[in-house]
Every structure is written in structure tokens, then in C-alpha cells.
Design a protein around this motif. Structure first.
Motif, mmCIF file in Angstrom:
data_model
loop_
_atom_site.group_PDB
_atom_site.id
_atom_site.type_symbol
_atom_site.label_atom_id
_atom_site.label_comp_id
_atom_site.label_asym_id
_atom_site.label_seq_id
_atom_site.Cartn_x
_atom_site.Cartn_y
_atom_site.Cartn_z
ATOM 1 N N LYS A 1 0.710 -1.190 -0.099
ATOM 2 C CA LYS A 1 0.097 0.127 -0.067
ATOM 3 C C LYS A 1 0.848 1.156 -0.062
ATOM 4 O O LYS A 1 0.522 2.180 -0.572
ATOM 5 C CB LYS A 1 -0.938 0.059 1.469
ATOM 6 C CG LYS A 1 -1.983 -1.076 1.019
ATOM 7 C CD LYS A 1 -2.923 -0.833 2.388
ATOM 8 C CE LYS A 1 -3.974 -1.688 2.179
ATOM 9 N NZ LYS A 1 -5.057 -1.775 3.266
ATOM 10 N N ASP A 2 1.986 1.044 0.843
ATOM 11 C CA ASP A 2 2.905 2.310 0.833
ATOM 12 C C ASP A 2 3.414 2.723 -0.562
ATOM 13 O O ASP A 2 3.705 3.709 -1.070
ATOM 14 C CB ASP A 2 3.938 1.915 1.890
ATOM 15 C CG ASP A 2 3.335 2.189 3.218
ATOM 16 O OD1 ASP A 2 2.179 2.719 3.447
ATOM 17 O OD2 ASP A 2 4.043 1.658 4.418
ATOM 18 N N VAL A 3 3.982 1.437 -1.313
ATOM 19 C CA VAL A 3 4.608 1.645 -2.383
ATOM 20 C C VAL A 3 3.651 2.125 -3.786
ATOM 21 O O VAL A 3 3.782 3.196 -4.265
ATOM 22 C CB VAL A 3 5.039 0.192 -3.170
ATOM 23 C CG1 VAL A 3 5.337 0.259 -4.578
ATOM 24 C CG2 VAL A 3 5.935 -0.205 -2.104
ATOM 25 N N ILE A 4 2.226 1.641 -3.469
ATOM 26 C CA ILE A 4 1.383 2.107 -4.377
ATOM 27 C C ILE A 4 1.029 3.673 -4.238
ATOM 28 O O ILE A 4 0.710 4.463 -5.121
ATOM 29 C CB ILE A 4 -0.108 1.436 -4.228
ATOM 30 C CG1 ILE A 4 0.266 -0.062 -4.768
ATOM 31 C CG2 ILE A 4 -1.146 1.923 -5.165
ATOM 32 C CD1 ILE A 4 -0.828 -1.000 -4.494
ATOM 33 N N LYS A 5 1.005 4.043 -3.063
ATOM 34 C CA LYS A 5 0.668 5.444 -2.493
ATOM 35 C C LYS A 5 1.746 6.405 -3.101
ATOM 36 O O LYS A 5 1.588 7.568 -3.456
ATOM 37 C CB LYS A 5 0.579 5.590 -0.995
ATOM 38 C CG LYS A 5 0.271 6.745 -0.293
ATOM 39 C CD LYS A 5 0.205 6.833 1.085
ATOM 40 C CE LYS A 5 -0.928 6.175 1.558
ATOM 41 N NZ LYS A 5 -1.063 6.191 2.933
ATOM 42 N N GLN A 6 3.005 5.920 -3.025
ATOM 43 C CA GLN A 6 4.063 6.717 -3.502
ATOM 44 C C GLN A 6 4.260 6.906 -5.109
ATOM 45 O O GLN A 6 4.317 7.702 -5.728
ATOM 46 C CB GLN A 6 5.474 6.078 -3.098
ATOM 47 C CG GLN A 6 5.921 6.168 -1.572
ATOM 48 C CD GLN A 6 6.039 7.555 -1.083
ATOM 49 O OE1 GLN A 6 6.497 8.525 -1.831
ATOM 50 N NE2 GLN A 6 5.282 7.794 -0.004
ATOM 51 N N ILE A 7 3.526 5.801 -5.767
ATOM 52 C CA ILE A 7 3.271 5.665 -7.178
ATOM 53 C C ILE A 7 2.413 6.540 -7.549
ATOM 54 O O ILE A 7 2.617 7.510 -8.444
ATOM 55 C CB ILE A 7 3.282 4.130 -7.721
ATOM 56 C CG1 ILE A 7 4.414 3.340 -7.473
ATOM 57 C CG2 ILE A 7 2.716 4.226 -9.261
ATOM 58 C CD1 ILE A 7 3.952 1.764 -7.945
ATOM 59 N N ARG A 8 1.238 6.620 -6.798
ATOM 60 C CA ARG A 8 0.148 7.587 -7.261
ATOM 61 C C ARG A 8 0.706 9.079 -6.972
ATOM 62 O O ARG A 8 0.263 9.893 -7.805
ATOM 63 C CB ARG A 8 -1.006 7.475 -6.285
ATOM 64 C CG ARG A 8 -1.661 6.063 -6.627
ATOM 65 C CD ARG A 8 -2.903 5.973 -5.591
ATOM 66 N NE ARG A 8 -3.722 4.744 -5.943
ATOM 67 C CZ ARG A 8 -4.903 5.061 -6.608
ATOM 68 N NH1 ARG A 8 -4.987 6.165 -7.223
ATOM 69 N NH2 ARG A 8 -5.593 3.970 -7.080
ATOM 70 N N LYS A 9 1.514 9.339 -5.932
ATOM 71 C CA LYS A 9 2.000 10.669 -5.689
ATOM 72 C C LYS A 9 2.762 10.967 -6.695
ATOM 73 O O LYS A 9 2.884 12.212 -7.277
ATOM 74 C CB LYS A 9 2.731 10.596 -4.453
ATOM 75 C CG LYS A 9 3.082 12.025 -4.140
ATOM 76 C CD LYS A 9 4.164 11.972 -2.573
ATOM 77 C CE LYS A 9 4.515 13.367 -2.116
ATOM 78 N NZ LYS A 9 5.146 13.206 -0.754
ATOM 79 N N LYS A 10 3.652 10.240 -7.360
ATOM 80 C CA LYS A 10 4.496 10.631 -8.501
ATOM 81 C C LYS A 10 3.745 10.828 -9.641
ATOM 82 O O LYS A 10 4.205 11.564 -10.652
ATOM 83 C CB LYS A 10 5.645 9.481 -8.573
ATOM 84 C CG LYS A 10 6.792 9.741 -7.371
ATOM 85 C CD LYS A 10 8.004 8.532 -7.496
ATOM 86 C CE LYS A 10 8.903 8.795 -6.488
ATOM 87 N NZ LYS A 10 10.086 7.870 -6.667
#
Length: 245
Positions: free
Chosen positions: A23-32
């Protein structure tokens, strides 16, 4: 005994920890991904600045309405259609040639230029602003795309003879200033989001999960997907089923 039970509740399982990391990885990808879209909009909205001394860079070729058609009562009507399907081709000289090898010899042939096709998405989009009268001059066609492995629908102008090609010098009159810091950040984000695994996560979580092969298989037309061989219904039964709907 009570403290042991509290400790067991506080301890997280391996599956729970992996889920949190994902979930944290997906959150960072969404942010970028959002930041990449913001930078793209900033680049797009940078105003053009006029040049003090315009210069020529090759030639440009495009379609115009024939003079006899333009003098008729429908001249403005076909000019409006042309604005939506016109194409522009650039070349270093007026000849618009391309290299071609045949039997080891280098030949030059004229580059073919056609009017734009209208995709099914643009055809139904309100911003495209196709009037009912303009739609009568387009023919619906289907073409097989080997990359998507499906038939794509497009609309083609039926009377291209109403337009002719014209060549003129390609004059550069404006330029857009370049922000190097912005370009660097945008390039880094695009390089990251373009990775194979990252791109898969973006398409699955942001654009939505793609249809499975079985679902796509059902979207093909009955005849073109060759499923008519396995069809057990008779023609009468098929007609009655459509009448019931």
C-alpha cells in the motif's frame, strides 16, 4: 496470561506487513504520477514568446479546399470539415520524398499524405462538434489491429477529392522557453513510471484493471471472431431473440 494475549494481538502477521508495504509503494507511485501530470500541465501552459527575427525551417504541406468548391455555396461548410481532419507534413525541401531500397538500390518516392481518420471516441465526443450534416460525409469502417488483437472502428471522409495539397515555407515565429529544473524532474518521473513493473501497477490501480482475455473474446463481432461456427441457434431463433429485446 492476559499480557500474552495482548502481545499476540499487537504482533502483525507476515501477510499484514506485506500488505502494508505494498500500500505504501502504491501510494508513492500515485503521488509521483500526480506530480508528473502537474509538471506536464505546467510545460503545456508555458506561454509562447514571439521571435525578433522569424526564420524558415523547411516546408509544410497541408490540405486546402479546392478553389471551385470554395466558390460554391458549400465552400464554408467543407472548410469547417477540413479544419477537423486536416493533416500537416514537414520536409526539408519542397519535394517531400522518402528513401526506399529496392534490389540494393536507393530510390526516392513521394511521401503519401491522407486526411485524418476520426476515431470512435472523437466521433461521439461533444468537444469534436460534428454536426448531423457533417456526419453524412463520413463512412464507418473497421480495421484489424495486430497489437490490440481486435477490430478498431473509425470514420473516413468519403469525398477527399474536394481538397488538394498545398506547400508553403514553414516559418518559426515563436519559441517556448525551457525550464531545465522542470525538465529534469519530469524526465526522472517519466523514467521511473516507465519501468515495466511500475507501469503495470499504474495501469492496474489508476487506469483500472484491464479486461481478461475471455472478456475481450466476447467483445468481438460474431462473424469476425469466427464464433459463428460454434453457434447452435438457428437464424429464426436469433431473430426472435432480438424481437424479444
Amino acid at each position: 496470561m492476559k499480557n500474552d494475549n495482548l502481545l499476540s494481538f499487537r504482533m502483525r502477521s507476515v501477510r499484514s506487513r506485506k500488505r502494508t508495504i505494498r500500500k505504501d509503494v502504491i501510494k508513492q507511485i500515485r503521488k509521483k504520477y500526480r506530480r508528473s501530470n502537474e509538471l506536464w500541465n505546467i510545460k503545456r501552459n508555458i506561454p509562447w514568446i514571439p521571435l525578433d527575427k522569424p526564420y524558415q525551417r523547411g516546408f509544410v504541406r497541408f490540405f486546402v479546399v479546392r478553389e471551385d468548391i470554395m466558390r460554391s455555396k458549400d465552400g464554408d461548410f467543407f472548410e469547417g470539415i477540413l479544419k477537423k481532419i486536416n493533416t500537416y507534413m514537414y520536409s526539408e525541401n519542397r519535394q517531400f520524398l522518402k528513401k526506399k531500397r529496392k534490389s540494393g538500390k536507393r530510390l526516392y518516392t513521394e511521401r503519401e499524405q491522407k486526411l485524418n481518420r476520426i476515431s470512435s471516441c472523437s466521433w461521439n465526443h461533444p468537444k469534436f462538434e460534428l454536426t448531423p450534416r457533417e456526419r453524412q460525409y463520413f463512412l464507418k469502417r473497421e480495421e484489424y489491429c495486430p497489437y490490440r488483437k481486435s477490430y478498431l472502428v473509425y470514420y473516413e471522409f468519403m469525398e477527399p477529392w474536394r481538397f488538394v495539397l498545398r506547400v508553403r515555407p514553414n516559418m518559426i515565429t515563436h519559441y517556448k522557453p525551457v525550464d531545465f529544473e522542470l525538465e529534469k524532474e519530469y524526465a526522472e518521473l517519466e523514467s521511473y513510471l516507465g519501468q515495466h513493473k511500475i507501469a503495470g501497477i499504474v495501469h492496474k490501480t489508476i487506469y483500472g484493471k484491464s479486461n481478461s482475455w475471455e472478456t475481450k473474446k466476447q467483445d468481438f463481432s460474431l462473424i469476425k471472431s469466427r464464433k459463428y461456427v460454434t453457434c447452435t441457434m438457428s437464424a429464426t431463433e436469433i431473430a426472435e431473440s432480438f424481437q424479444d429485446v
